[in-house]
Design a protein around this motif. Structure first.
Motif, PDB file in Angstrom:
ATOM      1  N   GLU A 196      18.024  13.005  -2.725  1.00 51.40           N
ATOM      2  CA  GLU A 196      16.992  13.161  -1.702  1.00 51.40           C
ATOM      3  C   GLU A 196      16.093  11.923  -1.711  1.00 51.40           C
ATOM      4  O   GLU A 196      15.635  11.488  -2.773  1.00 51.40           O
ATOM      5  CB  GLU A 196      16.150  14.412  -1.963  1.00 51.40           C
ATOM      6  CG  GLU A 196      16.923  15.730  -1.854  1.00 51.40           C
ATOM      7  CD  GLU A 196      17.206  16.094  -0.407  1.00 51.40           C
ATOM      8  OE1 GLU A 196      16.353  15.823   0.457  1.00 51.40           O
ATOM      9  OE2 GLU A 196      18.293  16.668  -0.139  1.00 51.40           O
ATOM     10  N   VAL A 197      15.841  11.339  -0.536  1.00 48.07           N
ATOM     11  CA  VAL A 197      15.014  10.132  -0.464  1.00 48.07           C
ATOM     12  C   VAL A 197      13.900  10.326   0.555  1.00 48.07           C
ATOM     13  O   VAL A 197      14.010  11.125   1.488  1.00 48.07           O
ATOM     14  CB  VAL A 197      15.850   8.887  -0.076  1.00 48.07           C
ATOM     15  CG1 VAL A 197      16.930   8.632  -1.097  1.00 48.07           C
ATOM     16  CG2 VAL A 197      16.442   9.041   1.316  1.00 48.07           C
ATOM     17  N   TYR A 198      12.821   9.591   0.355  1.00 44.73           N
ATOM     18  CA  TYR A 198      11.710   9.547   1.307  1.00 44.73           C
ATOM     19  C   TYR A 198      11.917   8.375   2.257  1.00 44.73           C
ATOM     20  O   TYR A 198      12.554   7.366   1.910  1.00 44.73           O
ATOM     21  CB  TYR A 198      10.384   9.381   0.563  1.00 44.73           C
ATOM     22  CG  TYR A 198       9.996  10.581  -0.276  1.00 44.73           C
ATOM     23  CD1 TYR A 198       9.235  11.612   0.259  1.00 44.73           C
ATOM     24  CD2 TYR A 198      10.391  10.671  -1.618  1.00 44.73           C
ATOM     25  CE1 TYR A 198       8.877  12.711  -0.517  1.00 44.73           C
ATOM     26  CE2 TYR A 198      10.041  11.761  -2.394  1.00 44.73           C
ATOM     27  CZ  TYR A 198       9.281  12.784  -1.839  1.00 44.73           C
ATOM     28  OH  TYR A 198       8.934  13.866  -2.604  1.00 44.73           O
ATOM     29  N   ALA A 199      11.354   8.491   3.446  1.00 47.62           N
ATOM     30  CA  ALA A 199      11.529   7.428   4.447  1.00 47.62           C
ATOM     31  C   ALA A 199      11.014   6.090   3.945  1.00 47.62           C
ATOM     32  O   ALA A 199      11.579   5.033   4.263  1.00 47.62           O
ATOM     33  CB  ALA A 199      10.817   7.823   5.747  1.00 47.62           C
ATOM     34  N   VAL A 200       9.934   6.100   3.132  1.00 52.72           N
ATOM     35  CA  VAL A 200       9.346   4.847   2.645  1.00 52.72           C
ATOM     36  C   VAL A 200      10.341   4.039   1.811  1.00 52.72           C
ATOM     37  O   VAL A 200      10.255   2.811   1.738  1.00 52.72           O
ATOM     38  CB  VAL A 200       8.061   5.126   1.822  1.00 52.72           C
ATOM     39  CG1 VAL A 200       8.379   5.863   0.532  1.00 52.72           C
ATOM     40  CG2 VAL A 200       7.309   3.840   1.534  1.00 52.72           C
ATOM     41  N   GLY A 213       0.813  -1.215   0.000  1.00 54.73           N
ATOM     42  CA  GLY A 213       0.000   0.000   0.000  1.00 54.73           C
ATOM     43  C   GLY A 213       0.842   1.258   0.000  1.00 54.73           C
ATOM     44  O   GLY A 213       0.519   2.240  -0.691  1.00 54.73           O
ATOM     45  N   LEU A 214       1.934   1.264   0.749  1.00 55.31           N
ATOM     46  CA  LEU A 214       2.791   2.436   0.840  1.00 55.31           C
ATOM     47  C   LEU A 214       3.509   2.708  -0.476  1.00 55.31           C
ATOM     48  O   LEU A 214       3.719   3.859  -0.862  1.00 55.31           O
ATOM     49  CB  LEU A 214       3.833   2.239   1.947  1.00 55.31           C
ATOM     50  CG  LEU A 214       3.301   1.939   3.345  1.00 55.31           C
ATOM     51  CD1 LEU A 214       4.456   1.585   4.275  1.00 55.31           C
ATOM     52  CD2 LEU A 214       2.529   3.124   3.900  1.00 55.31           C
ATOM     53  N   MET A 234      15.064  -0.337  -6.599  1.00 54.13           N
ATOM     54  CA  MET A 234      13.859   0.403  -6.231  1.00 54.13           C
ATOM     55  C   MET A 234      14.189   1.554  -5.285  1.00 54.13           C
ATOM     56  O   MET A 234      13.578   2.622  -5.340  1.00 54.13           O
ATOM     57  CB  MET A 234      12.839  -0.541  -5.578  1.00 54.13           C
ATOM     58  CG  MET A 234      12.169  -1.514  -6.537  1.00 54.13           C
ATOM     59  SD  MET A 234      11.124  -0.656  -7.740  1.00 54.13           S
ATOM     60  CE  MET A 234      10.303  -2.045  -8.523  1.00 54.13           C
ATOM     61  N   PHE A 235      15.157   1.333  -4.411  1.00 51.27           N
ATOM     62  CA  PHE A 235      15.568   2.389  -3.470  1.00 51.27           C
ATOM     63  C   PHE A 235      16.092   3.614  -4.215  1.00 51.27           C
ATOM     64  O   PHE A 235      15.918   4.746  -3.769  1.00 51.27           O
ATOM     65  CB  PHE A 235      16.647   1.846  -2.528  1.00 51.27           C
ATOM     66  CG  PHE A 235      17.162   2.869  -1.556  1.00 51.27           C
ATOM     67  CD1 PHE A 235      16.479   3.139  -0.376  1.00 51.27           C
ATOM     68  CD2 PHE A 235      18.332   3.575  -1.820  1.00 51.27           C
ATOM     69  CE1 PHE A 235      16.948   4.096   0.521  1.00 51.27           C
ATOM     70  CE2 PHE A 235      18.810   4.529  -0.934  1.00 51.27           C
ATOM     71  CZ  PHE A 235      18.119   4.791   0.244  1.00 51.27           C
ATOM     72  N   THR A 259       4.915   1.133   8.080  1.00 54.50           N
ATOM     73  CA  THR A 259       4.227   2.390   8.382  1.00 54.50           C
ATOM     74  C   THR A 259       5.034   3.220   9.364  1.00 54.50           C
ATOM     75  O   THR A 259       5.143   4.449   9.232  1.00 54.50           O
ATOM     76  CB  THR A 259       2.826   2.100   8.960  1.00 54.50           C
ATOM     77  OG1 THR A 259       2.077   1.340   8.007  1.00 54.50           O
ATOM     78  CG2 THR A 259       2.083   3.390   9.258  1.00 54.50           C
ATOM     79  N   TRP A 260       5.643   2.560  10.364  1.00 53.25           N
ATOM     80  CA  TRP A 260       6.479   3.268  11.337  1.00 53.25           C
ATOM     81  C   TRP A 260       7.697   3.889  10.656  1.00 53.25           C
ATOM     82  O   TRP A 260       8.020   5.062  10.900  1.00 53.25           O
ATOM     83  CB  TRP A 260       6.921   2.297  12.432  1.00 53.25           C
ATOM     84  CG  TRP A 260       7.862   2.904  13.426  1.00 53.25           C
ATOM     85  CD1 TRP A 260       7.577   3.816  14.393  1.00 53.25           C
ATOM     86  CD2 TRP A 260       9.276   2.641  13.520  1.00 53.25           C
ATOM     87  NE1 TRP A 260       8.719   4.146  15.100  1.00 53.25           N
ATOM     88  CE2 TRP A 260       9.774   3.444  14.586  1.00 53.25           C
ATOM     89  CE3 TRP A 260      10.151   1.805  12.821  1.00 53.25           C
ATOM     90  CZ2 TRP A 260      11.112   3.433  14.958  1.00 53.25           C
ATOM     91  CZ3 TRP A 260      11.492   1.799  13.189  1.00 53.25           C
ATOM     92  CH2 TRP A 260      11.959   2.601  14.237  1.00 53.25           C
ATOM     93  N   VAL A 261       8.346   3.137   9.786  1.00 53.04           N
ATOM     94  CA  VAL A 261       9.504   3.666   9.060  1.00 53.04           C
ATOM     95  C   VAL A 261       9.094   4.851   8.198  1.00 53.04           C
ATOM     96  O   VAL A 261       9.763   5.896   8.174  1.00 53.04           O
ATOM     97  CB  VAL A 261      10.148   2.561   8.182  1.00 53.04           C
ATOM     98  CG1 VAL A 261      11.201   3.144   7.248  1.00 53.04           C
ATOM     99  CG2 VAL A 261      10.778   1.480   9.060  1.00 53.04           C
TER     100      VAL A 261
END
Length: 470
Positions: free
Chosen positions: A409-413, A264-265, A326-327, A391-393
Motif C-alpha cells: 500500500e502506498v500514499y500518493a506523496v 515539506g510534504l 524512498m518510494f 502538492t497536486w500529486v
C-alpha cells in the motif's frame, strides 16, 4: 579540518572576532546572531513546523500549499533595491521589518488556531498570514546582507576562516538543540503534553528572535554605496544576451523544480504516515554535517578534475537510485530510510558544492545586478512550480493509501520520489554528456589539461607495471 584544529582555533577567534575594533565587533555580533538563529530555527522550521501544522488538522495537501507561499512572496524582493535605496540609515527599518516578520510567522500563526477551529478556515488564515509576513519582509531582508557584508574580512584566508567558524558553531549548536528537543518531544508522545511542548518551543523561539535583534542592533552601520537604478524590464531581457549564463540558469531552475517536488510534504509523510519519531528524523538529518566533513575533500577533487557542471551531473545520477528506495518505505523501515538518507547526504555534498558556483560560472560582471535578480525570481518561480506539482500529486487520496505491487500500500506523496528520480537522471545524463555547453571556455581548457595530466599519469603507471611484469 585543518583550519579548525584546536591549536589554531584560539588564534583564529582572537584575530577575527576581537571586539576592540568595529569590524571585529561586527563579526562577533554576526557569529552570535547566526548561532542564536540556528537555535530558534530548530523550533520553527523543518519537522517541528510540520508537527505544528499537523496538530491543527492541516492535511498533506495543505502542508504543500503552505510550503510554497514563501516562494511566491519572496519574488517581491526584486523591488528591494528601489525601496532601500531611499534610506542611507536603514538599521532600524531593517530590525523593525524583522520583528514584524517573526511576529507574523510565529506569534500570529500560533495564536490564530485558538480562534479559528475549522481546518479549512485555518489553512486559509495560514496562507494569508504567511503571505503578509514574507511579502513585506522580502522588501527589506536583502538589506541585512548589505549591512553585515561590510564586516567580512577582505583577505581570502581570514574570510575563509570566518565563514567556516560561523557555519561550524551554528551547525554544532543546531544539532545539540535538535537532539535535546526531539528527545523531549518523543518522551511525551501520544499525550496532550506533546502539543503543548511544540507550542512552548515556538514562544521560546520568538524570545530568541528578540535577543537576536537586540544583538544585531549593536552592530555599526556603515554608509552604503549608491547603487544604479535597475529597470524591471532589463531583468527579463539582459540575461538572454548571454547564452551560457542562460543555460546555467536553466540548470538552477530545473534543480529548484526537482528539489521542491516534495519539499515539506516528505516530512509530513515520515511523521504522520510512517510514524517515524522526531528523534530519529532529526538525528539522521544531523548526519549531513558529519558526512560533509568526511567527504568534502573527495568532492573538491572531483570538482577540480571534472568541472562544476559534470560534477553536478555525476552527483545527480548517484542520487537517482535512492529515490526508488524512498518510494519503497513502509512503517517500521527506519533502518532503510536512515541508510538511504546517508547516501543522499553524500550526494548532496557534491550537489551543494557544485550548485553554489553555477550562478557565478558565466555571470557577466557588467550586468550582474539584472542577472542576479533574474536568477532570484526564476529559482523562486520554479521552486513554486515544483511544490505545486508535488502538492497536486499528493492531493490524490491525501492521507489514504493505494494498492501497489505484491500487496504493498502506498500514499500518493510517494510518487513524487519517482518524479524526482526521472528528473535527476535526465538532468545528470545531460550535464555529463554536454558539460562543455555550460562551461566557460577558459575553464574547459583547464579541465582538459587536468584530464590529460591524469591520463598521462595513469599511462605511466601502466607502463611501469608492464616493465615489472605485473
Amino acid at each position: 579540518m585543518k583550519l579548525l584544529n584546536l591549536g589554531g582555533l584560539r588564534q583564529s577567534l582572537t584575530d577575527i572576532y576581537s571586539p576592540r575594533t568595529d569590524e571585529g565587533k561586527g563579526r562577533l555580533i554576526s557569529l552570535t546572531s547566526g548561532m542564536i538563529a540556528a537555535l530558534y530555527n530548530v523550533f520553527i522550521t523543518g519537522i517541528f513546523y510540520t508537527g505544528f501544522l499537523s496538530m491543527y488538522g492541516i492535511s498533506i495537501t495543505g502542508v504543500g500549499i503552505i510550503t510554497f507561499i514563501p516562494y511566491i512572496a519572496t519574488c517581491f524582493s526584486v523591488f528591494s533595491p528601489a525601496i532601500l535605496g531611499r534610506f542611507q540609515k536603514r538599521k532600524w527599518i531593517l530590525l523593525a521589518a524583522k520583528i514584524y516578520f517573526y511576529a507574523m510567522y510565529i506569534i500570529a500563526t500560533t495564536l490564530m488556531p485558538q480562534f479559528v477551529t475549522d481546518p479549512d478556515d485555518r489553512l486559509t488564515w495560514f496562507i494569508i498570514l504567511l503571505f503578509l509576513a514574507y511579502s513585506v519582509y522580502a522588501l527589506f531582508s536583502p538589506g541585512f546582507t548589505t549591512w553585515f557584508y561590510r564586516f567580512y574580512p577582505t583577505e581570502s584566508d581570514r574570510r575563509t576562516r570566518y565563514i567556516a567558524l560561523n557555519q561550524t558553531f551554528s551547525s554544532i549548536l543546531s544539532c545539540i538543540m535538535l537532539l535535546v528537543s526531539s528527545l523531549l518531544t518523543d518522551a511525551v508522545e501520544g499525550s496532550a503534553m506533546q502539543d503543548q511542548l511544540i507550542l512552548l518551543f515556538r514562544y521560546i523561539a520568538f524570545g530568541m528572535v528578540l535577543i537576536d535583534i537586540a544583538m544585531q542592533a549593536m552592530a555599526k552601520e556603515y554608509p552604503y554605496a549608491e547603487a544604479p537604478k535597475l529597470r524591471l524590464d532589463k531583468v527579463f531581457t539582459i540575461p538572454f544576451r548571454y547564452r551560457k549564463f542562460l543555460l546555467c540558469m536553466m540548470i538552477m531552475f530545473v534543480w529548484n523544480y526537482i528539489g521542491n517536488l516534495n519539499n515539506g510534504l516528505w516530512n509530513y509523510h515520515l511523521l504522520n504516515h510512517l510514524q517515524f519519531s522526531y528523534t530519529v528524523i532529526n538525528i539522521v538529518g544531523m548526519l549531513y554535517t558529519l558526512i560533509l566533513l568526511c567527504t568534502g575533500a573527495f568532492w573538491q577533487k572531483l570538482l577540480h578534475r571534472y568541472s562544476w557542471i559534470k560534477t553536478f551531473g555525476i552527483a545527480s545520477l548517484l542520487f537517482t537510485p535512492t529515490e526508488f528506495l524512498m518510494f519503497m518505505l513502509t512503517p517500521g523501515m527506519e533502518w532503510l530510510w536512515a541508510l538511504t538518507s546517508c547516501i543522499q547526504h553524500f550526494c548532496s555534498v557534491g550537489l551543494n558544492f557544485a550548485y553554489a558556483n553555477i550562478l557565478y560560472l558565466n555571470l557577466p560582471e557588467e550586468e550582474s545586478t539584472a542577472c542576479i535578480s533574474f536568477n532570484t525570481i526564476g529559482c523562486n518561480v520554479f521552486a513554486f512550480l515544483g511544490m505545486m506539482t508535488g502538492t497536486w500529486v499528493s492531493s490524490f487520496g491525501n492521507d489514504t493509501t493505494f494498492p501497489f505491487l505484491f500487496g504493498m500500500e502506498v500514499y500518493a506523496v510517494q510518487y513524487t520520489t519517482i518524479l524526482r528520480a526521472v528528473g535527476l537522471s535526465s538532468l545528470g545524463i545531460l550535464l555529463i554528456v554536454c558539460w562543455k555547453k555550460f562551461t566557460p571556455d577558459k575553464e574547459i581548457t583547464v579541465i582538459e589539461q587536468t584530464q590529460e595530466h591524469h591520463r598521462k599519469r595513469r599511462q605511466n603507471i601502466l607502463n611501469r607495471w608492464k616493465r615489472r611484469g605485473i
